[in-house]
Enzyme design. Sequence first.
Site, PDB file in Angstrom:
ATOM      1  N   ASP A  57       0.829  -1.205   0.000  1.00  0.00           N
ATOM      2  CA  ASP A  57       0.000   0.000   0.000  1.00  0.00           C
ATOM      3  C   ASP A  57       0.864   1.256   0.000  1.00  0.00           C
ATOM      4  OD1 ASP A  57       0.547  -1.161   2.668  1.00  0.00           O
ATOM      5  OD2 ASP A  57      -0.240   0.739   3.401  1.00  0.00           O
TER       6      ASP A  57
ATOM      7  N   GLU B   2      -0.142  -1.019   5.758  1.00  0.00           N
ATOM      8  CA  GLU B   2       0.844  -0.507   6.716  1.00  0.00           C
ATOM      9  C   GLU B   2       0.593   0.956   7.032  1.00  0.00           C
ATOM     10  OE1 GLU B   2       4.446   1.033   8.515  1.00  0.00           O
ATOM     11  OE2 GLU B   2       3.427   1.749   6.739  1.00  0.00           O
TER      12      GLU B   2
END
Length: 592
Positions: free
Chosen positions: A180, A247
């Site tokens: 991400d 994250e």
Amino acid sequence: MKDDAKDLLSQAEDRPALVKTRTRRGVSPRILLCLVLCAVLALLPRLVHQRLFSSRLLLLPDSLVQGTCPQVGAIFPAGPNGELWGKLSALYAQVDYEERAVAWLSDAVRIPTELYDDMGLVGEDERWEAFRPFNEYLVEAFPRIHSTVKLTKVNTYGLLYEWLGTDADLKPLLLMAHSDVVPVDPATADQWAHPPYSGHFDGERIWGRGSSDDKNGLIAAMAVIETLLEHDFQPRRTIIMSFGFDEEGGGPYSQGAQALANLLLDRYGKDAFAMIIDEGSGYVEQFGTVFAIPAIGEKGYANVHVEVKTPGGHSSIPPAHTSIGILSSLLVHLESNQENAHLIRTEPLYQYLQCVAEHAPDVSRDLRTALVKGRHSDRALREAEKIVFQDAETKALAGTTQAVDVIYGGVKSNALPEQAAAIVNHRIATDSSLGAMRARYIHLLAPLAAAFNLSYTAFGTSILGPTTETLGELIVTNPDGLEPAPTVPTDPGAKPFALLSGTIRATYAKRREALGGAREVLVAPGIISGNTDTVYYWDLSAHIFRYNHNDLGTGGLGNIHTVNESMGVESFMEEILFFTTLILNADDAELL
Ligand SMILES: [Zn+2]
């Protein structure tokens, strides 16, 4: 803001399950900190130039400077692994391979995998669909991995690759990364030198969101495994790659890293991994020496809610202190009694500074003297603190910090407030704990609660019970929090740190063999002030390093989370060599 704060409070109190998950992960601290790097990286160069620089070298007797920051020599893969390493090092220096590596990363950057704080559940929130093409891209780009290595999809988008070694007795090596990225602010799109999802390569840098946080880490690891497979390498030690997808925040609890860590715990058990490498710090010149600074610790954090309840009524007949006034006094008292920050001899920041004192030429005489004497003298150590803590960021890194970030109370100008509350954010020092932070609240606020005739309940325990005199309540809670990460051992007997250090030094030297320039890098342990996905992995290994082998000066990490994020190709190629060296070194049962 007020509603957000209340939401946070009520969510946490109404949903115990959520509180539990939050003990490992909160929302707010994650937003800014994917890589709020080791403060030393940001601040010590400033210290060099502003206050501490000295061209006078203080020459100390060897007996005083030896041994506090011992350096492991470069570790080069040996035997057949050494031959393969030589071949691959040469391959990586070729233009064809570099073009291939650049294409791998550029294409990965071109697939936006933005993560938003209000993401719902995977399978329910359509925005998660953005991760599907990214994972499909990996299948296409790395065919050997996908035909050879066992892949488990965890919660749809989490990727767990297990390349089984021939020796089941060797603890596996675990490489982590996340797919991400933080969203690009549309208002800043025109400030990018190249469009944020172009993956443009200008001959020196690969441009775009995710290029240095953290698709570089993910792609470098994949590139190495693919290349090793192409060269018929069969590991003795199992190699695991674990790639999360949230994250950067993404909701009230982790759907990626936590699920991956739980699965690893199920499959392999506690302390099952020889070492874990995740994103983190890199190498950079400090005080005239290049230091690689693997983070061996992370600070903790906590949000503390301070709430005062007093009777309401018409404001024409007010008491001397309303709940808002009382709360204000409490907050002023907290700010007037800050926790002292100290350099602690067992902590990573101290270790880092000792490495600087021992190995870096351009440290001021005063600081070096204080640090060297401070190894045995508390007084000298306090002197070193005074110098180093002139920089607010270093001081913040060393101690437990507090910031009153949210306040609310009162509903109407002619009604006495029945409730006032504040949220105080803390970052817990690596040598401290949530327990110490809570004890401080009990100690500091009890006298004031008594003075204002309030009952006082702190963290679920009654500190002052109600009496006939009681005018109201003070309630302090801590709905979320994370202890500081366990500090990774770096003593001479700690094989993982030694292996990592030797691998860093070998990689750095090898890469510069062709590039020219100084080949010497020293390794100093450090910490990061934020948290990575490793917060879920603590039970899996005592040896968790947050370290990308990237050049922090020119490699690209300076622009993570903002416009013009980019990755220097030299740094990226060196990251590939680093993972190769690490895997081949770790394959030697003697070394790890
Ligand atoms: Zn990251």
